[in-house]
Scaffold this active site. Structure first.
Site, PDB file in Angstrom:
ATOM      1  N   HIS A 131       0.868  -1.180   0.000  1.00 60.95           N
ATOM      2  CA  HIS A 131       0.000   0.000   0.000  1.00 60.95           C
ATOM      3  C   HIS A 131       0.909   1.236   0.000  1.00 60.95           C
ATOM      4  CE1 HIS A 131      -2.777   3.006   1.749  1.00 60.95           C
ATOM      5  NE2 HIS A 131      -3.763   2.202   1.407  1.00 60.95           N
ATOM      6  N   ASP A 208       3.272  -4.050   8.039  1.00 58.87           N
ATOM      7  CA  ASP A 208       1.998  -3.334   7.920  1.00 58.87           C
ATOM      8  C   ASP A 208       0.887  -4.349   8.191  1.00 58.87           C
ATOM      9  OD1 ASP A 208      -0.371  -2.224   7.067  1.00 58.87           O
ATOM     10  OD2 ASP A 208       0.397  -1.504   5.143  1.00 58.87           O
ATOM     11  N   LYS A 234     -10.499  -0.671  10.231  1.00 60.15           N
ATOM     12  CA  LYS A 234     -10.664  -1.932   9.482  1.00 60.15           C
ATOM     13  C   LYS A 234     -10.982  -3.092  10.423  1.00 60.15           C
ATOM     14  CE  LYS A 234      -7.329  -0.389   6.046  1.00 60.15           C
ATOM     15  NZ  LYS A 234      -8.063   0.091   4.887  1.00 60.15           N
TER      16      LYS A 234
HETATM   17  N1  PMP Z   1      -1.822  -0.524   4.522  1.00 62.05           N
HETATM   18  C1  PMP Z   1      -2.767  -1.315   3.994  1.00 62.05           C
HETATM   19  C2  PMP Z   1      -2.388  -2.702   3.565  1.00 62.05           C
HETATM   20  C3  PMP Z   1      -4.080  -0.858   3.878  1.00 62.05           C
HETATM   21  O1  PMP Z   1      -5.011  -1.650   3.334  1.00 62.05           O
HETATM   22  C4  PMP Z   1      -4.384   0.461   4.303  1.00 62.05           C
HETATM   23  C5  PMP Z   1      -5.794   1.014   4.170  1.00 62.05           C
HETATM   24  N2  PMP Z   1      -6.364   0.810   2.907  1.00 62.05           N
HETATM   25  C6  PMP Z   1      -3.380   1.243   4.857  1.00 62.05           C
HETATM   26  C7  PMP Z   1      -2.101   0.718   4.947  1.00 62.05           C
HETATM   27  C8  PMP Z   1      -3.627   2.636   5.337  1.00 62.05           C
HETATM   28  O2  PMP Z   1      -4.459   2.643   6.426  1.00 62.05           O
HETATM   29  P1  PMP Z   1      -5.029   4.028   7.028  1.00 62.05           P
HETATM   30  O3  PMP Z   1      -5.543   4.807   5.829  1.00 62.05           O
HETATM   31  O4  PMP Z   1      -6.095   3.640   7.936  1.00 62.05           O
HETATM   32  O5  PMP Z   1      -3.902   4.716   7.672  1.00 62.05           O
END
Ligand code: PMP
Length: 414
Positions: A131, A208, A234
């Site tokens: 991500h 992560d 999540k």
């Molecule tokens: N890493 C992964 C694998 C994610 O799926 C996400 C959210 N889509 C994030 C990081 C970022 O999370 P947040 O926007 O809640 O900080």
């Protein structure tokens, strides 16, 4: 200690009844089929009520007041830290920095841990499946220091090329970063094996855990990593909550990233001294109501049992994958043998956004786009995918509804 057996079946109807939003209809009375859980999960009543109760009965700031309300708010906030620390297997709540989510956690590591350690020629090792929250913060600090980000490749089925990742470790690597579970492919990475290899090379490993903590039993110490980031929304908790776990000795060496109230020992105009971790990294007023809600979310998940959640979602993954294979021209992206209940797909002749729009008109909510994973889209040479992501409260009937909506959409688009 979670003693719930994975085999005990879940009463899905009773569970669903605790999520008010799942009873909603959209587009003129179509029952909502919510398959965008990797984006954000729905919230059970206990979480909604905890946030509501905080503002109705307990609203005060943390750590600043000796009055009863202030003490109660502080108790809730620090209580949430205890609950979360135990949930992810931390040795102590003092190893857990409460953040607004994973993005804040990776940025904290980038600025506080990594930036002071980087020199020209140094490397941050990540992977092609990350991500953007696990790529861009490293790029920003690398650009300032003459270091660079490199990414380990993956296999075509969406598995990490573990041998390549390990082969890229070396003295020039100042941090390795990997997702526990891919938000696009569903791939569950062998984090313990990667952590052992990193340790051998003296490279700290950041994991992560955004897509892992809501779906698998996680024990950060058993994994053997050095940093573990996760996000509350999540895992059935409120938005703007999450955490960074790090080994105590690492946190102790890290200077503050944000300055302000609550993170100091003493402030003089000439200079300040700072509180011990984790307070050192939590300047300003935190999301107290959010963490009150997140603690409830953890209790809710523990009440079901993470082993049972994982087993239930594996059943849904198997069922939904088999059903989707019935759609002519549908290609699943990400077929690692060890994967979570995330199914990215494309349908021949249909753009992902058009497909998602037509699914939405049938009440089926999936995400379409690049899923904040441009390098992965580039690897597969696709502009976007559709992604159906399941939670324990989803049902086989919802997977059927996805199939029906897909067949209908395909007929319209073909
Ligand atoms: N890493 C992964 C694998 C994610 O799926 C996400 C959210 N889509 C994030 C990081 C970022 O999370 P947040 O926007 O809640 O900080």
């Amino acid at each position: 200690m979670n003693v719930v057996l994975a085999e005990t079946p879940l009463d899905i109807a009773a569970l669903r009844a605790q999520f008010p939003l799942l009873a909603r209809t959209v587009h003129g009375g179509k029952p909502l089929v919510y398959l965008d859980n990797a984006n954000t999960a729905q919230k059970p009543v206990c979480v909604i009520e905890a946030v509501d109760r905080f503002y109705r009965e307990r609203n005060a700031n943390v750590s600043r007041a000796v009055h009863a309300l202030g003490e109660e708010a502080t108790g809730l906030y620090e209580g949430a830290r205890d609950v979360l620390a135990r949930f992810i297997g931390a040795g102590s709540a003092r190893e857990l920095v409460l953040t607004s989510g994973t993005t804040m956690a990776t940025n904290l590591v980038a600025y506080s841990y990594l930036l002071p350690r980087l020199a020209p020629g140094d490397v941050v090792l990540t992977t092609v499946m990350e991500h953007h929250a696990n790529i861009v913060p490293w790029q920003i600090v690398c650009q300032r220091t003459g270091a660079r980000v490199v990414a380990a490749p993956i296999h075509a089925n969406g598995e990490l090329d573990v041998a390549a990742f390990i082969g890229m470790l070396g003295p020039q690597v100042k941090l390795a970063c990997v997702t526990h579970v891919s938000n696009v492919l569903g791939t569950i990475n062998p984090v313990a094996e990667l952590a052992a290899a990193c340790r051998k090379h003296g490279v700290p490993l950041l994991v992560d855990g955004s897509q892992a903590v809501p779906h698998l039993p996680v024990d950060v110490r058993a994994l053997g990593c050095d940093f573990y980031a996760f996000t509350g929304h999540k895992m059935c908790g409120p938005t703007g909550t999450g955490g960074l776990w790090a080994r105590r000795e690492i946190l102790a060496q890290m200077p503050p990233f944000f300055g302000g109230g609550e993170m100091i020992r003493e402030v003089r105009i000439e200079g300040s001294t700072f509180a011990d971790p984790p307070a050192r990294f939590e300047a300003g007023t935190p999301n107290i109501a959010g963490f009150a809600g997140l603690a409830e979310a953890v209790r809710f998940l523990e009440g079901i049992g993470m082993a049972r959640i994982a087993a239930r979602e594996q059943d849904l993954l198997r069922y939904a994958t088999a059903r989707l294979r019935e759609v002519p021209g549908l290609r699943i992206i990400g077929e690692a043998p060890h994967k979570a209940a995330v199914i990215s797909f494309m349908v021949e002749g249909a753009h992902a956004h058009d497909l998602a729009t037509l699914l939405d008109l049938e009440g089926v909510a999936v995400r379409s786009g690049h899923h904040c994973a441009h390098p992965l889209m580039r690897y597969y040479d696709v502009p976007a995918t559709c992604r159906a992501s399941f939670a324990f409260y989803n049902t086989e009937a919802e997977a059927d509804a996805l199939l029906d909506a897909l067949l209908k959409a395909r007929a319209l688009l073909a």
